[in-house]
Design a protein around this motif. Structure first.
Motif, PDB file in Angstrom:
ATOM      1  N   UNK A  77       0.920  -1.344  -0.374  1.00  0.00           N
ATOM      2  CA  UNK A  77      -0.236  -0.083   0.022  1.00  0.00           C
ATOM      3  C   UNK A  77       1.002   1.290   0.344  1.00  0.00           C
ATOM      4  N   UNK A  78       1.805   1.239   0.761  1.00  0.00           N
ATOM      5  CA  UNK A  78       3.075   2.618   1.039  1.00  0.00           C
ATOM      6  C   UNK A  78       3.317   2.276  -0.552  1.00  0.00           C
ATOM      7  N   UNK A  79       3.834   1.218  -0.697  1.00  0.00           N
ATOM      8  CA  UNK A  79       4.612   2.059  -2.328  1.00  0.00           C
ATOM      9  C   UNK A  79       4.154   2.132  -3.219  1.00  0.00           C
ATOM     10  N   UNK A  80       2.731   1.268  -3.954  1.00  0.00           N
ATOM     11  CA  UNK A  80       2.022   2.447  -4.322  1.00  0.00           C
ATOM     12  C   UNK A  80       1.421   3.612  -4.015  1.00  0.00           C
ATOM     13  N   UNK A  81       1.115   3.892  -3.090  1.00  0.00           N
ATOM     14  CA  UNK A  81       0.804   5.356  -2.560  1.00  0.00           C
ATOM     15  C   UNK A  81       2.722   6.839  -3.070  1.00  0.00           C
ATOM     16  N   UNK A  82       3.323   5.716  -2.536  1.00  0.00           N
ATOM     17  CA  UNK A  82       4.936   6.060  -3.382  1.00  0.00           C
ATOM     18  C   UNK A  82       4.567   6.620  -5.009  1.00  0.00           C
ATOM     19  N   UNK A  83       4.340   5.853  -5.430  1.00  0.00           N
ATOM     20  CA  UNK A  83       4.309   5.647  -7.142  1.00  0.00           C
ATOM     21  C   UNK A  83       3.498   6.361  -7.217  1.00  0.00           C
ATOM     22  N   UNK A  84       2.013   7.093  -7.063  1.00  0.00           N
ATOM     23  CA  UNK A  84       1.239   8.027  -7.649  1.00  0.00           C
ATOM     24  C   UNK A  84       2.116   8.717  -6.617  1.00  0.00           C
ATOM     25  N   UNK A  85       2.788   9.661  -5.383  1.00  0.00           N
ATOM     26  CA  UNK A  85       3.560  10.988  -5.593  1.00  0.00           C
ATOM     27  C   UNK A  85       4.490  10.880  -6.475  1.00  0.00           C
ATOM     28  N   UNK A  86       5.319  10.002  -6.357  1.00  0.00           N
ATOM     29  CA  UNK A  86       6.492  10.459  -8.082  1.00  0.00           C
ATOM     30  C   UNK A  86       5.894  10.375  -8.989  1.00  0.00           C
ATOM     31  N   UNK A  87       4.604  10.114  -9.259  1.00  0.00           N
ATOM     32  CA  UNK A  87       4.495  10.438 -11.062  1.00  0.00           C
ATOM     33  C   UNK A  87       3.842  11.431 -11.000  1.00  0.00           C
ATOM     34  N   UNK A  88       3.425  11.982  -9.696  1.00  0.00           N
ATOM     35  CA  UNK A  88       2.737  12.902  -9.637  1.00  0.00           C
ATOM     36  C   UNK A  88       3.667  14.148 -10.227  1.00  0.00           C
ATOM     37  N   UNK A  89       4.301  13.975  -9.008  1.00  0.00           N
ATOM     38  CA  UNK A  89       5.581  15.103  -9.549  1.00  0.00           C
ATOM     39  C   UNK A  89       6.542  15.340 -10.747  1.00  0.00           C
ATOM     40  N   UNK A  90       6.410  13.991 -11.111  1.00  0.00           N
ATOM     41  CA  UNK A  90       7.329  13.208 -12.786  1.00  0.00           C
ATOM     42  C   UNK A  90       6.141  13.861 -13.368  1.00  0.00           C
ATOM     43  N   UNK A  91       5.047  14.448 -13.965  1.00  0.00           N
ATOM     44  CA  UNK A  91       4.429  14.921 -14.831  1.00  0.00           C
ATOM     45  C   UNK A  91       3.903  15.912 -14.540  1.00  0.00           C
ATOM     46  N   UNK A  92       3.680  16.603 -13.315  1.00  0.00           N
ATOM     47  CA  UNK A  92       3.894  18.146 -13.065  1.00  0.00           C
ATOM     48  C   UNK A  92       5.391  19.414 -13.377  1.00  0.00           C
ATOM     49  N   UNK A  93       6.156  18.532 -12.697  1.00  0.00           N
ATOM     50  CA  UNK A  93       7.703  19.399 -13.340  1.00  0.00           C
ATOM     51  C   UNK A  93       7.964  19.324 -15.013  1.00  0.00           C
TER      52      UNK A  93
END
Length: 140
Positions: free
Chosen positions: A6-22
């Motif tokens: 669960x925490x791995x998936x949360x981290x992945x979502x957060x990382x991709x949010x940053x990687x898409x927005x930056x």
């Protein structure tokens, strides 16, 4: 194990949010014409990269290896896992390339234009497709 996943998936979502927005911020930064806008983008980019993107990347990697440690024998022999891992490594390279462009913008020496960053912004989409399909379908 489910908590780690669960925490791995949360981290992945957060990382991709940053990687898409930056890179999208880079598009707008490259198009900005006044100093106040450029300064605002510098702050936004730095906070996104250092405050969300990098910690999420680290959490994703640590938690991912933690998950793999539960059943290393299976993952070691799974071809799809190694291809997925290669895509994650490319994503880490992409993340640090974003950091390179962030520093160029910070120092006001970025020579790339908004069109480049529009295309650059699409790279993680392709990697996400590959990573998710490999992790869910496990084609080989």
């Amino acid at each position: 194990m489910l908590w780690v996943k669960a925490f791995h998936l949360i981290a992945v979502v957060c990382w991709f949010a940053a990687i898409f927005y930056l890179p999208r911020l880079f598009v707008y930064h490259a198009m900005s014409e006044d100093q106040a806008s450029r300064e605002r983008f510098k702050v936004m980019e730095r906070k996104l990269y250092r405050g969300i993107g990098t910690p999420s990347m680290i959490a994703t990697i640590v938690l991912g290896f933690w998950l793999v440690s539960y059943n290393w024998g299976y993952y070691h022999s799974a071809g799809w896992f190694w291809l997925k891992l290669a895509l994650v490594v490319l994503l880490v390279v992409y993340h640090y390339l974003c950091g390179y462009y962030l520093r160029q913008f910070r120092d006001e020496r970025c020579e790339r234009g908004h069109v480049f960053f529009r295309w650059f912004n699409e790279v993680p989409v392709v990697m996400l497709l590959g990573i998710v399909i490999l992790a869910v379908v496990k084609p080989f």
